[in-house]
Design an enzyme around this catalytic site. Sequence first.
Site, PDB file in Angstrom:
ATOM      1  N   HIS A  52      13.662 -25.064  12.602  1.00 34.81           N
ATOM      2  CA  HIS A  52      13.066 -25.490  13.861  1.00 34.81           C
ATOM      3  C   HIS A  52      13.094 -27.016  14.007  1.00 34.81           C
ATOM      4  O   HIS A  52      12.337 -27.573  14.778  1.00 34.81           O
ATOM      5  CB  HIS A  52      11.653 -24.928  14.012  1.00 34.81           C
ATOM      6  CG  HIS A  52      11.630 -23.441  14.214  1.00 34.81           C
ATOM      7  ND1 HIS A  52      10.472 -22.714  14.346  1.00 34.81           N
ATOM      8  CD2 HIS A  52      12.647 -22.531  14.312  1.00 34.81           C
ATOM      9  CE1 HIS A  52      10.774 -21.425  14.516  1.00 34.81           C
ATOM     10  NE2 HIS A  52      12.086 -21.290  14.484  1.00 34.81           N
ATOM     11  N   THR A  53      13.980 -27.654  13.289  1.00 41.70           N
ATOM     12  CA  THR A  53      14.307 -29.062  13.525  1.00 41.70           C
ATOM     13  C   THR A  53      15.403 -29.177  14.573  1.00 41.70           C
ATOM     14  O   THR A  53      15.777 -30.287  14.978  1.00 41.70           O
ATOM     15  CB  THR A  53      14.749 -29.738  12.206  1.00 41.70           C
ATOM     16  OG1 THR A  53      14.984 -31.116  12.459  1.00 41.70           O
ATOM     17  CG2 THR A  53      16.034 -29.134  11.646  1.00 41.70           C
ATOM     18  N   THR A  74      14.267 -35.403  17.210  1.00 39.85           N
ATOM     19  CA  THR A  74      15.733 -35.324  17.103  1.00 39.85           C
ATOM     20  C   THR A  74      16.187 -33.866  17.206  1.00 39.85           C
ATOM     21  O   THR A  74      16.600 -33.271  16.203  1.00 39.85           O
ATOM     22  CB  THR A  74      16.211 -35.923  15.759  1.00 39.85           C
ATOM     23  OG1 THR A  74      15.485 -35.272  14.696  1.00 39.85           O
ATOM     24  CG2 THR A  74      15.982 -37.420  15.679  1.00 39.85           C
ATOM     25  N   ARG A  81      20.214 -19.171  14.436  1.00 35.79           N
ATOM     26  CA  ARG A  81      19.193 -18.157  14.681  1.00 35.79           C
ATOM     27  C   ARG A  81      19.794 -16.754  14.779  1.00 35.79           C
ATOM     28  O   ARG A  81      19.165 -15.765  14.360  1.00 35.79           O
ATOM     29  CB  ARG A  81      18.447 -18.501  15.977  1.00 35.79           C
ATOM     30  CG  ARG A  81      17.281 -17.578  16.266  1.00 35.79           C
ATOM     31  CD  ARG A  81      16.421 -18.148  17.374  1.00 35.79           C
ATOM     32  NE  ARG A  81      15.250 -17.330  17.626  1.00 35.79           N
ATOM     33  CZ  ARG A  81      14.988 -16.759  18.804  1.00 35.79           C
ATOM     34  NH1 ARG A  81      15.803 -16.924  19.818  1.00 35.79           N
ATOM     35  NH2 ARG A  81      13.894 -16.026  18.950  1.00 35.79           N
ATOM     36  N   HIS A 118      18.317 -13.397  12.916  1.00 40.49           N
ATOM     37  CA  HIS A 118      17.914 -12.163  13.617  1.00 40.49           C
ATOM     38  C   HIS A 118      18.814 -10.982  13.278  1.00 40.49           C
ATOM     39  O   HIS A 118      18.388  -9.831  13.395  1.00 40.49           O
ATOM     40  CB  HIS A 118      17.850 -12.406  15.132  1.00 40.49           C
ATOM     41  CG  HIS A 118      16.608 -13.123  15.564  1.00 40.49           C
ATOM     42  ND1 HIS A 118      15.972 -12.878  16.749  1.00 40.49           N
ATOM     43  CD2 HIS A 118      15.881 -14.085  14.943  1.00 40.49           C
ATOM     44  CE1 HIS A 118      14.900 -13.662  16.846  1.00 40.49           C
ATOM     45  NE2 HIS A 118      14.827 -14.408  15.767  1.00 40.49           N
ATOM     46  N   ASP A 119      20.046 -11.250  12.854  1.00 40.30           N
ATOM     47  CA  ASP A 119      20.884 -10.161  12.354  1.00 40.30           C
ATOM     48  C   ASP A 119      20.342  -9.661  11.012  1.00 40.30           C
ATOM     49  O   ASP A 119      20.111  -8.468  10.820  1.00 40.30           O
ATOM     50  CB  ASP A 119      22.337 -10.651  12.200  1.00 40.30           C
ATOM     51  CG  ASP A 119      23.283  -9.531  11.769  1.00 40.30           C
ATOM     52  OD1 ASP A 119      23.008  -8.351  12.087  1.00 40.30           O
ATOM     53  OD2 ASP A 119      24.310  -9.827  11.123  1.00 40.30           O
ATOM     54  N   ASP A 156      11.887 -29.628  17.888  1.00 39.19           N
ATOM     55  CA  ASP A 156      11.620 -30.916  17.246  1.00 39.19           C
ATOM     56  C   ASP A 156      11.636 -31.979  18.332  1.00 39.19           C
ATOM     57  O   ASP A 156      12.687 -32.250  18.921  1.00 39.19           O
ATOM     58  CB  ASP A 156      12.696 -31.205  16.191  1.00 39.19           C
ATOM     59  CG  ASP A 156      12.623 -32.626  15.642  1.00 39.19           C
ATOM     60  OD1 ASP A 156      11.658 -33.365  15.965  1.00 39.19           O
ATOM     61  OD2 ASP A 156      13.549 -33.008  14.892  1.00 39.19           O
ATOM     62  N   ASN A 190      14.689 -10.857  21.053  1.00 41.82           N
ATOM     63  CA  ASN A 190      16.066 -11.267  21.363  1.00 41.82           C
ATOM     64  C   ASN A 190      16.370 -11.439  22.844  1.00 41.82           C
ATOM     65  O   ASN A 190      17.191 -12.287  23.217  1.00 41.82           O
ATOM     66  CB  ASN A 190      17.052 -10.232  20.794  1.00 41.82           C
ATOM     67  CG  ASN A 190      16.982 -10.116  19.279  1.00 41.82           C
ATOM     68  OD1 ASN A 190      16.530 -11.056  18.599  1.00 41.82           O
ATOM     69  ND2 ASN A 190      17.403  -8.982  18.740  1.00 41.82           N
TER      70      ASN A 190
HETATM   71  C1  HEM Z   1       9.115 -18.332  10.240  1.00 44.41           C
HETATM   72  C2  HEM Z   1       9.154 -17.469  11.232  1.00 44.41           C
HETATM   73  C3  HEM Z   1       9.845 -17.773  12.533  1.00 44.41           C
HETATM   74  C4  HEM Z   1       9.311 -17.608  13.769  1.00 44.41           C
HETATM   75  C5  HEM Z   1       7.924 -17.091  14.107  1.00 44.41           C
HETATM   76  C6  HEM Z   1      10.316 -18.039  14.704  1.00 44.41           C
HETATM   77  C7  HEM Z   1      10.165 -18.010  16.080  1.00 44.41           C
HETATM   78  C8  HEM Z   1      11.042 -18.596  16.974  1.00 44.41           C
HETATM   79  C9  HEM Z   1      10.847 -18.625  18.379  1.00 44.41           C
HETATM   80  C10 HEM Z   1       9.693 -17.958  19.131  1.00 44.41           C
HETATM   81  C11 HEM Z   1      11.859 -19.351  18.923  1.00 44.41           C
HETATM   82  C12 HEM Z   1      12.070 -19.672  20.401  1.00 44.41           C
HETATM   83  C13 HEM Z   1      12.819 -18.528  21.071  1.00 44.41           C
HETATM   84  C14 HEM Z   1      12.840 -18.632  22.574  1.00 44.41           C
HETATM   85  O1  HEM Z   1      11.948 -19.217  23.170  1.00 44.41           O
HETATM   86  O2  HEM Z   1      13.775 -18.093  23.200  1.00 44.41           O
HETATM   87  C15 HEM Z   1      12.701 -19.762  17.847  1.00 44.41           C
HETATM   88  C16 HEM Z   1      13.829 -20.526  17.978  1.00 44.41           C
HETATM   89  C17 HEM Z   1      14.675 -20.836  16.938  1.00 44.41           C
HETATM   90  N1  HEM Z   1      14.572 -20.364  15.646  1.00 44.41           N
HETATM   91 FE1  HEM Z   1      12.986 -19.464  14.833  1.00 44.41          FE
HETATM   92  N2  HEM Z   1      11.412 -18.463  14.021  1.00 44.41           N
HETATM   93  C18 HEM Z   1      11.188 -18.298  12.692  1.00 44.41           C
HETATM   94  C19 HEM Z   1      12.076 -18.532  11.662  1.00 44.41           C
HETATM   95  C20 HEM Z   1      13.364 -18.974  11.851  1.00 44.41           C
HETATM   96  C21 HEM Z   1      14.389 -18.952  10.852  1.00 44.41           C
HETATM   97  C22 HEM Z   1      14.224 -18.376   9.448  1.00 44.41           C
HETATM   98  C23 HEM Z   1      15.494 -19.507  11.413  1.00 44.41           C
HETATM   99  C24 HEM Z   1      16.857 -19.732  10.814  1.00 44.41           C
HETATM  100  C25 HEM Z   1      17.167 -19.551   9.552  1.00 44.41           C
HETATM  101  C26 HEM Z   1      15.138 -19.886  12.761  1.00 44.41           C
HETATM  102  C27 HEM Z   1      15.949 -20.551  13.636  1.00 44.41           C
HETATM  103  C28 HEM Z   1      15.625 -20.850  14.939  1.00 44.41           C
HETATM  104  C29 HEM Z   1      16.412 -21.738  15.781  1.00 44.41           C
HETATM  105  C30 HEM Z   1      17.603 -22.537  15.336  1.00 44.41           C
HETATM  106  C31 HEM Z   1      15.825 -21.703  17.046  1.00 44.41           C
HETATM  107  C32 HEM Z   1      16.342 -22.401  18.320  1.00 44.41           C
HETATM  108  C33 HEM Z   1      17.407 -21.492  18.954  1.00 44.41           C
HETATM  109  C34 HEM Z   1      18.081 -22.017  20.192  1.00 44.41           C
HETATM  110  O3  HEM Z   1      17.833 -23.136  20.636  1.00 44.41           O
HETATM  111  O4  HEM Z   1      18.894 -21.256  20.757  1.00 44.41           O
HETATM  112  N3  HEM Z   1      13.855 -19.518  12.999  1.00 44.41           N
HETATM  113  N4  HEM Z   1      12.196 -19.274  16.669  1.00 44.41           N
END
Ligand code: HEM
Length: 324
Positions: A196-197, A246, A64, A68-69, A243, A96
Site C-alpha cells: 500500500h505504498t 509517493t 494486487r 487476489h488470485d 501513500d 474485486n
Molecule cells: C493486509 C490486508 C489487506 C487489505 C485489507 C487490503 C485492502 C485493500 C483495499 C480495500 C484496496 C483499495 C481497493 C479499491 O478501493 O478498489 C487495496 C488496494 C491495493 N492493495 Fe491491498 N489490501 C491488503 C493487502 C494487500 C496485499 C498483501 C497486497 C499485495 C501483495 C496489496 C496490494 C494492493 C495494491 C497494490 C493496491 C492498489 C491497487 C490499485 O491501485 O489498482 N494489498 N487493498
Amino acid sequence: MASSSASSSLMAILLVLVLLMGSSSAQLSADFYSKTCPKVLGTVKSVVESAVSKEKRMGASLLRLHFHDCFVNGCDGSILLDDTSSFTGEKTARPNNNSIRGYNVIDNIKSNVEKECPGVVSCADIVAIAARDSVVSLGGPSWDVKLGRRDSKTASLSDANSGVLPPATSSLSDLTNKFQAKGLSTKDMVALSGSHTIGQARCVVFRTRVHNDTDIDASFAKTRQGSCPLTPGSGDDNLAPLDLQTPTAFDNNYYKNVISQKGLLHSDQQLYSGGSTDSLVESYSKDSKTFNSDFAAAMVKMGDISPLTGSSGEIRKNCRKVNS
Ligand code: HEM
Ligand SMILES: *[C@@H]1O[C@H](CO)[C@@H](O)[C@H](O)[C@H]1NC(C)=O
Ligand SMILES: *[C@@H]1O[C@H](CO)[C@@H](O)[C@H](O)[C@H]1NC(C)=O
C-alpha cells in the site's frame, strides 16, 4: 537370499525415486521454463514496463491481482476467468468488482507468450511474474519468481466472497488470522501490507475511516473527506492514493504514514495501533533494506499458496476462458 535382498533394495531405490519425482512435480522452481520457453521472462517484463510507463498505477494493479488470485483457492489464475453458463467467477466478487484492474495487460502478455511458446506458460505464472516486474518497475525490490503453476478449470464467486480476502474494515486480529489461514505469518502480513505504498483506493473503502475513526491525523482526515462525502453512495468511486507522499514509488513510506496516523484504510492503521505489530512497522519505517528483503521473501511465500502442479489443472490458451 542374496537375490531377494538385492531385489528388495532395488524396490527401495525405486520407491525413493518415485517419491522424489512425485514431490518434485509438486514444487515450483525459478527455471521451470528455461528449456520450454526461455524468453518468457523478457516478454512479460517488456509488456509490464510499457504498461507501467503509460500508467504508473498499473504496476499497483498488477501486484494486487496476484494477491487476489493467490488468496482464493491458491495462485491458479482463477481470478482471470470470465463468467460462463456453468460458473460465476471471481471478477464480480465484493473485493474485486470495480476494483481489480490489469486483465487487459495479462491478456496482452499471454498473447505475446503464446506466439513464442504455444500452450506452455500458465496464466497463473504470468500473473506472478507480472507482479514482480511491476514492483521492480516502480523502484522496489526484485526476487526470483518460482514457476510451474497450472491454471484452474473453474472459478467461484462464492469462494471469492467467503471472507478469505480481508476487507478494509479488518481489525489487526482479522488480518493476522486471514494471512495465517494461508500459511503466512504476521511478519509476512506486515511486510506485504507495504504494497500500500503504491496505488489508489476508492472512497467507498475509506469513508468510515476518514469520517469516523479517531486514530487518524486530523488534517489528513479533512483532506480526504474533501473527495469522499459522508453520504453513503456519494462519490463512492472517487480515488485517493494509499501513500499520500509517493504513490507511484515502491518505497517504505507506507510505514511512515501509519506511524503518523495517515494510513488511508482502517486496516492499514491497525498495524500501528498499540498492538504487537507496532515494533515491526517502526523497523520497516527506518530500514528500507530489511523491508525490501522481507517483502520479497513474503511475495515468494504468497506465490506458493496451493499451486496446481503436475497434471492438475491446465495451461489455458486464453486467460479468460477454460480450454475447450
Ligand atoms: C493486509 C490486508 C489487506 C487489505 C485489507 C487490503 C485492502 C485493500 C483495499 C480495500 C484496496 C483499495 C481497493 C479499491 O478501493 O478498489 C487495496 C488496494 C491495493 N492493495 Fe491491498 N489490501 C491488503 C493487502 C494487500 C496485499 C498483501 C497486497 C499485495 C501483495 C496489496 C496490494 C494492493 C495494491 C497494490 C493496491 C492498489 C491497487 C490499485 O491501485 O489498482 N494489498 N487493498
Ligand atoms: C458490479 O459492479 C457493477 C457496476 O459496474 C454493478 O452493476 C454490479 O451489480 C456489481 N456486481 C455485484 C455482484 O455487486
Ligand atoms: C459515523 O458515525 C456517525 C455517528 O455515530 C454515524 O451516524 C455515521 O453513519 C457514521 N458514518 C459512517 C460513514 O460510518
